[in-house]
Design a protein around this motif. Structure first.
Motif, mmCIF file in Angstrom:
data_model
loop_
_atom_site.group_PDB
_atom_site.id
_atom_site.type_symbol
_atom_site.label_atom_id
_atom_site.label_comp_id
_atom_site.label_asym_id
_atom_site.label_seq_id
_atom_site.Cartn_x
_atom_site.Cartn_y
_atom_site.Cartn_z
ATOM 1 N N ALA A 152 15.684 -28.519 -7.706
ATOM 2 C CA ALA A 152 16.653 -29.234 -8.548
ATOM 3 C C ALA A 152 16.353 -29.029 -10.027
ATOM 4 O O ALA A 152 17.257 -28.781 -10.836
ATOM 5 C CB ALA A 152 16.637 -30.718 -8.193
ATOM 6 N N LYS A 153 15.070 -29.117 -10.404
ATOM 7 C CA LYS A 153 14.698 -28.882 -11.805
ATOM 8 C C LYS A 153 14.968 -27.435 -12.197
ATOM 9 O O LYS A 153 15.350 -27.148 -13.339
ATOM 10 C CB LYS A 153 13.228 -29.213 -12.015
ATOM 11 N N ARG A 154 14.755 -26.540 -11.230
ATOM 12 C CA ARG A 154 15.006 -25.129 -11.505
ATOM 13 C C ARG A 154 16.487 -24.892 -11.782
ATOM 14 O O ARG A 154 16.852 -24.137 -12.695
ATOM 15 C CB ARG A 154 14.553 -24.296 -10.305
ATOM 16 N N LEU A 155 17.342 -25.549 -11.034
ATOM 17 C CA LEU A 155 18.781 -25.373 -11.226
ATOM 18 C C LEU A 155 19.271 -26.011 -12.521
ATOM 19 O O LEU A 155 20.299 -25.602 -13.067
ATOM 20 C CB LEU A 155 19.537 -25.956 -10.025
ATOM 21 N N ASP A 156 18.557 -27.001 -13.016
ATOM 22 C CA ASP A 156 18.925 -27.606 -14.300
ATOM 23 C C ASP A 156 18.825 -26.597 -15.438
ATOM 24 O O ASP A 156 19.559 -26.692 -16.441
ATOM 25 C CB ASP A 156 18.030 -28.813 -14.598
#
Length: 202
Positions: A74-78
């Motif tokens: 999720a942080k990567r997709l942010d």
């Protein structure tokens, strides 16, 4: 009185001539005792066999690879400025791919050697999907997540029957068959859970 005495003596002689019938002794009592004492293999006795230990470690490795990525994804997709709805769609992509992949497993090789190679190949390629999911390009990330629904599927589906066959071959006693299957399923699920815990910690 003499007549009564003669009749009693005749009855005693008749009874004395009757054959003595001896009840057969139970010879299977020790076997029943041994069957009751034998409870089947334990988890440790199964894991002493290298094939079973390596197979159980396979599900551990696959789950480490997946759960290692999940908290970071999720942080990567942010970083790609993807909205929450799009993040949910990307996350669900692996499950969307997994459902039809489950039914494709029936077309994989059924022989023991063929299934062994399929599980080994699945284990080796799963980290490739993790690497793609960690790419700097959004397209590669999406491809990696889709492959995470496909590549580990042979391990998740085929490994438990494989473990049960290996365990039954090493402990072929029919009276312990249920025990062998239960312990094997316990080994499979415990190593799967250990993989999830290790992945989250890493």
């Amino acid at each position: 009185a003499i007549a009564n005495y003669n009749s009693m003596e005749t009855g005693v002689r008749a009874r004395s001539k009757e054959p003595i019938v001896r009840q057969p002794m139970e010879t299977n009592a020790p076997e029943e005792t041994r069957e009751e004492e034998y409870q089947g293999p334990s988890a440790l006795s199964l894991l002493k066999h290298p094939t079973i230990l390596i197979a159980a470690s396979t599900i551990l490795w696959v789950n480490v690879a997946w759960t290692f990525l999940e908290p970071l994804l999720a942080k990567r997709l942010d970083n790609f400025r993807v909205g929450k709805k799009e993040i949910g769609m990307i996350f669900s992509l692996s499950n969307v791919v997994y459902v039809p992949a489950v039914y494709l497993v029936q077309y994989f090789p059924r022989k023991h050697a063929g299934r062994h190679r399929t599980i080994a190949l699945s284990t080796a390629l799963t980290p490739v999907a993790v690497l793609l999911a960690g790419s700097n390009h959004l397209t590669m990330v999406v491809v990696g997540i889709a492959l995470l629904g496909l590549l580990p599927t042979p391990v998740w589906i085929m490994l438990l029957p494989f473990l049960q066959e290996e365990s039954t071959a090493r402990f072929p006693d029919p009276s312990a068959e249920r025990r062998v299957n239960d312990v094997t399923a316990g080994v499979y699920n415990s190593f799967m859970t250990l993989g999830q815990v290790a992945g989250y910690i890493i």
